[in-house]
Design a protein around this motif. Structure first.
Motif, PDB file in Angstrom:
ATOM      1  N   PRO A   1       0.831  -1.214   0.000  1.00  0.00           N
ATOM      2  CA  PRO A   1       0.000   0.000   0.000  1.00  0.00           C
ATOM      3  C   PRO A   1       0.864   1.261   0.000  1.00  0.00           C
ATOM      4  O   PRO A   1       1.947   1.293   0.598  1.00  0.00           O
ATOM      5  N   ARG A   2       0.369   2.296  -0.681  1.00  0.00           N
ATOM      6  CA  ARG A   2       1.052   3.585  -0.716  1.00  0.00           C
ATOM      7  C   ARG A   2       0.018   4.676  -0.466  1.00  0.00           C
ATOM      8  O   ARG A   2      -1.101   4.622  -0.992  1.00  0.00           O
ATOM      9  N   TYR A   3       0.410   5.663   0.319  1.00  0.00           N
ATOM     10  CA  TYR A   3      -0.475   6.776   0.640  1.00  0.00           C
ATOM     11  C   TYR A   3       0.287   8.072   0.387  1.00  0.00           C
ATOM     12  O   TYR A   3       1.328   8.313   0.997  1.00  0.00           O
ATOM     13  N   MET A   4      -0.238   8.906  -0.509  1.00  0.00           N
ATOM     14  CA  MET A   4       0.453  10.140  -0.841  1.00  0.00           C
ATOM     15  C   MET A   4       0.536  11.053   0.373  1.00  0.00           C
ATOM     16  O   MET A   4      -0.444  11.230   1.106  1.00  0.00           O
ATOM     17  N   THR A   5       1.712  11.644   0.578  1.00  0.00           N
ATOM     18  CA  THR A   5       1.905  12.595   1.666  1.00  0.00           C
ATOM     19  C   THR A   5       1.672  14.017   1.171  1.00  0.00           C
ATOM     20  O   THR A   5       1.684  14.285  -0.037  1.00  0.00           O
ATOM     21  N   VAL A   6       1.489  14.923   2.105  1.00  0.00           N
ATOM     22  CA  VAL A   6       1.400  16.345   1.750  1.00  0.00           C
ATOM     23  C   VAL A   6       2.650  16.774   0.998  1.00  0.00           C
ATOM     24  O   VAL A   6       2.580  17.501   0.000  1.00  0.00           O
ATOM     25  N   ASN A   7       3.810  16.307   1.453  1.00  0.00           N
ATOM     26  CA  ASN A   7       5.077  16.691   0.835  1.00  0.00           C
ATOM     27  C   ASN A   7       5.126  16.267  -0.630  1.00  0.00           C
ATOM     28  O   ASN A   7       5.538  17.046  -1.501  1.00  0.00           O
ATOM     29  N   GLU A   8       4.697  15.039  -0.915  1.00  0.00           N
ATOM     30  CA  GLU A   8       4.683  14.559  -2.296  1.00  0.00           C
ATOM     31  C   GLU A   8       3.692  15.348  -3.142  1.00  0.00           C
ATOM     32  O   GLU A   8       3.968  15.672  -4.313  1.00  0.00           O
ATOM     33  N   ALA A   9       2.541  15.669  -2.560  1.00  0.00           N
ATOM     34  CA  ALA A   9       1.542  16.449  -3.295  1.00  0.00           C
ATOM     35  C   ALA A   9       2.087  17.821  -3.664  1.00  0.00           C
ATOM     36  O   ALA A   9       1.903  18.297  -4.795  1.00  0.00           O
ATOM     37  N   VAL A  10       2.769  18.464  -2.717  1.00  0.00           N
ATOM     38  CA  VAL A  10       3.328  19.796  -2.982  1.00  0.00           C
ATOM     39  C   VAL A  10       4.389  19.712  -4.079  1.00  0.00           C
ATOM     40  O   VAL A  10       4.443  20.563  -4.978  1.00  0.00           O
ATOM     41  N   GLU A  11       5.245  18.698  -4.029  1.00  0.00           N
ATOM     42  CA  GLU A  11       6.250  18.526  -5.079  1.00  0.00           C
ATOM     43  C   GLU A  11       5.601  18.447  -6.453  1.00  0.00           C
ATOM     44  O   GLU A  11       6.060  19.081  -7.416  1.00  0.00           O
ATOM     45  N   GLN A  12       4.509  17.689  -6.554  1.00  0.00           N
ATOM     46  CA  GLN A  12       3.833  17.530  -7.839  1.00  0.00           C
ATOM     47  C   GLN A  12       3.141  18.823  -8.261  1.00  0.00           C
ATOM     48  O   GLN A  12       3.156  19.193  -9.439  1.00  0.00           O
TER      49      GLN A  12
ATOM     50  N   ALA B   1      -0.926  27.643   2.099  1.00  0.00           N
ATOM     51  CA  ALA B   1      -1.596  26.342   2.040  1.00  0.00           C
ATOM     52  C   ALA B   1      -1.689  25.764   3.449  1.00  0.00           C
ATOM     53  O   ALA B   1      -1.006  26.226   4.373  1.00  0.00           O
ATOM     54  N   VAL B   2      -2.528  24.758   3.598  1.00  0.00           N
ATOM     55  CA  VAL B   2      -2.680  24.060   4.879  1.00  0.00           C
ATOM     56  C   VAL B   2      -2.603  22.563   4.620  1.00  0.00           C
ATOM     57  O   VAL B   2      -3.370  22.024   3.819  1.00  0.00           O
ATOM     58  N   GLY B   3      -1.664  21.915   5.287  1.00  0.00           N
ATOM     59  CA  GLY B   3      -1.564  20.469   5.217  1.00  0.00           C
ATOM     60  C   GLY B   3      -2.168  19.842   6.457  1.00  0.00           C
ATOM     61  O   GLY B   3      -2.028  20.384   7.565  1.00  0.00           O
ATOM     62  N   VAL B   4      -2.862  18.716   6.282  1.00  0.00           N
ATOM     63  CA  VAL B   4      -3.484  18.038   7.420  1.00  0.00           C
ATOM     64  C   VAL B   4      -3.216  16.542   7.329  1.00  0.00           C
ATOM     65  O   VAL B   4      -3.001  15.995   6.247  1.00  0.00           O
ATOM     66  N   SER B   5      -3.249  15.893   8.481  1.00  0.00           N
ATOM     67  CA  SER B   5      -3.170  14.435   8.508  1.00  0.00           C
ATOM     68  C   SER B   5      -4.023  13.906   9.642  1.00  0.00           C
ATOM     69  O   SER B   5      -4.163  14.531  10.689  1.00  0.00           O
ATOM     70  N   ARG B   6      -4.624  12.756   9.391  1.00  0.00           N
ATOM     71  CA  ARG B   6      -5.428  12.020  10.379  1.00  0.00           C
ATOM     72  C   ARG B   6      -6.513  12.901  11.007  1.00  0.00           C
ATOM     73  O   ARG B   6      -6.744  12.853  12.217  1.00  0.00           O
ATOM     74  N   ILE B   7      -7.169  13.694  10.165  1.00  0.00           N
ATOM     75  CA  ILE B   7      -8.243  14.563  10.656  1.00  0.00           C
ATOM     76  C   ILE B   7      -9.323  13.721  11.338  1.00  0.00           C
ATOM     77  O   ILE B   7      -9.745  12.691  10.820  1.00  0.00           O
ATOM     78  N   GLY B   8      -9.759  14.168  12.499  1.00  0.00           N
ATOM     79  CA  GLY B   8     -10.780  13.453  13.254  1.00  0.00           C
ATOM     80  C   GLY B   8     -10.223  12.534  14.317  1.00  0.00           C
ATOM     81  O   GLY B   8     -10.972  12.024  15.149  1.00  0.00           O
TER      82      GLY B   8
ATOM     83  N   ILE C   1      -2.418  19.707  11.851  1.00  0.00           N
ATOM     84  CA  ILE C   1      -2.823  20.790  10.960  1.00  0.00           C
ATOM     85  C   ILE C   1      -1.701  21.820  10.961  1.00  0.00           C
ATOM     86  O   ILE C   1      -1.348  22.350  12.014  1.00  0.00           O
ATOM     87  N   ARG C   2      -1.118  22.087   9.787  1.00  0.00           N
ATOM     88  CA  ARG C   2      -0.009  23.029   9.697  1.00  0.00           C
ATOM     89  C   ARG C   2      -0.227  23.960   8.521  1.00  0.00           C
ATOM     90  O   ARG C   2      -0.519  23.521   7.396  1.00  0.00           O
ATOM     91  N   ALA C   3      -0.084  25.255   8.768  1.00  0.00           N
ATOM     92  CA  ALA C   3      -0.296  26.281   7.752  1.00  0.00           C
ATOM     93  C   ALA C   3       1.021  26.967   7.415  1.00  0.00           C
ATOM     94  O   ALA C   3       1.807  27.307   8.309  1.00  0.00           O
ATOM     95  N   GLY C   4       1.255  27.169   6.127  1.00  0.00           N
ATOM     96  CA  GLY C   4       2.459  27.851   5.671  1.00  0.00           C
ATOM     97  C   GLY C   4       2.442  27.953   4.161  1.00  0.00           C
ATOM     98  O   GLY C   4       1.438  27.630   3.515  1.00  0.00           O
ATOM     99  N   THR C   5       3.528  28.374   3.582  1.00  0.00           N
ATOM    100  CA  THR C   5       3.614  28.405   2.119  1.00  0.00           C
ATOM    101  C   THR C   5       3.786  26.974   1.604  1.00  0.00           C
ATOM    102  O   THR C   5       4.187  26.069   2.354  1.00  0.00           O
ATOM    103  N   LEU C   6       3.502  26.785   0.332  1.00  0.00           N
ATOM    104  CA  LEU C   6       3.732  25.470  -0.261  1.00  0.00           C
ATOM    105  C   LEU C   6       5.187  25.044  -0.064  1.00  0.00           C
ATOM    106  O   LEU C   6       5.462  23.887   0.259  1.00  0.00           O
TER     107      LEU C   6
ATOM    108  N   ASP D   1       6.882  17.315   8.675  1.00  0.00           N
ATOM    109  CA  ASP D   1       6.567  15.897   8.888  1.00  0.00           C
ATOM    110  C   ASP D   1       5.124  15.779   9.394  1.00  0.00           C
ATOM    111  O   ASP D   1       4.830  16.145  10.530  1.00  0.00           O
ATOM    112  N   PHE D   2       4.245  15.275   8.542  1.00  0.00           N
ATOM    113  CA  PHE D   2       2.840  15.123   8.915  1.00  0.00           C
ATOM    114  C   PHE D   2       2.524  13.745   9.492  1.00  0.00           C
ATOM    115  O   PHE D   2       1.394  13.489   9.882  1.00  0.00           O
ATOM    116  N   GLY D   3       3.516  12.878   9.535  1.00  0.00           N
ATOM    117  CA  GLY D   3       3.306  11.581  10.169  1.00  0.00           C
ATOM    118  C   GLY D   3       2.505  10.605   9.314  1.00  0.00           C
ATOM    119  O   GLY D   3       2.499  10.670   8.087  1.00  0.00           O
TER     120      GLY D   3
END
Length: 285
Positions: free
Chosen positions: A185-196, A215-222, A228-233, A240-242
């Motif tokens: 299994p593979r799960y795209m990270t915020v970091n990979e999304a920003v690179e693309q 932009a705002v990156g999030v992980s495991r919402i709920g 939740i981290r806000a900053g530039t792309l 590290d969003f874990g």
């Protein structure tokens, strides 16, 4: 009866009371496992529900739906979906097929990333079109999402980016050889999304966004350990969003004072964020 039941975003306890009652009344219970994942394993669900749960893979739902719907006109069958049932068109197809077979359908809704993204402080009615981002390959680097981001940006709206999940996927070689061997299994990270995202902006150069776009990156919402981290792309490239699942929001050109205040609470760099808020949104601290 076919029950199509949303499970929410985190663990076995996120199911609604109505959903739990439906599961416990069902003779068969299926868990859709390819559009999203819960943060607990199947055993935790079975222990909490008091029911055996059968994993429904993509090929089962899309090609063998009659197996799921067998005798559902006489007994209760539950089809469990992470988030809300209508977050993926596959589930609409299953409902249509059930109705064609004369099977009554009841949908039980729940929270999904589409509304829980409000935890970022960004107001839901200020979001435009949602996009999906897939993993790039050496030969396939699609950029159709870019036009949707640009359209949102033009009218100042935020863009929610849903990030790719690869579960039970075959390599091209194994598909050609018809070997049922699956990749990890593979799960795209915020970091990979920003690179693309930045790669496609470099290619298109239409200024739908830049490395300095907020932009705002999030992980495991709920979950109890949501991030939740806000900053530039550019800043989000190194955060590290874990563990999965991750999502990303490209902030629009319009921002309410209350939205800005919550972004400050989650800033990667508060001083830098305040400069951006003043420069791009005329919002002073």
């Amino acid at each position: 009866m076919l029950y199509v039941i949303g499970l929410g975003l985190s663990d076995e306890r996120d199911i609604t009371v109505k959903g739990l009652e439906a599961v416990r009344s069902s003779e068969r219970v299926y868990l859709e496992s390819y559009t999203s994942i819960l943060m607990v394993d199947k055993q935790r669900l079975e222990d909490f529900y008091g029911k055996e749960v059968t994993i429904a893979y993509r090929e089962t739902v899309e090609s063998c739906s009659d197996e799921i719907l067998k005798d559902a006109d006489k007994i209760n069958v539950s089809f469990l979906v992470v988030g809300d049932p209508y977050g993926a068109t596959t589930h609409t197809d299953l409902v249509i097929r059930a109705r064609e077979l004369g099977v009554p359908v009841k949908t039980i809704h729940n929270a999904s990333i589409m509304n829980a993204i409000g935890a970022t402080g960004l107001q839901l009615y200020a979001f435009g079109q949602t996009i999906s981002m897939v993993f790039f390959t050496d030969s396939w680097r699609p950029d159709s999402f870019y036009d949707r981001v640009k359209e949102n940006s033009t009218i100042g709206l935020h863009t929610l980016c849903l990030l790719d999940i690869k579960v039970r996927e075959q390599s091209l070689e194994n598909m050609i050889r018809n070997r049922l061997i699956y990749e990890p299994p593979r799960y795209m990270t915020v970091n990979e999304a920003v690179e693309q995202l930045l790669e496609i902006e470099e290619k298109r150069q239409e200024n739908a966004y830049t490395k300095d776009t907020l932009a705002v990156g999030v992980s495991r919402i709920g979950s109890d350990d949501q991030v939740i981290r806000a900053g530039t792309l550019e800043q989000l490239l190194t955060v590290d969003f874990g563990k999965p699942l991750h999502s990303l929001v490209i902030v629009g050109h319009r921002l309410h004072l209350l939205e800005a205040e919550v972004l400050r609470e989650n800033a990667v760099d508060l001083e830098g964020l305040n400069r951006i808020l003043l420069r791009d949104y005329n919002i002073d601290k």
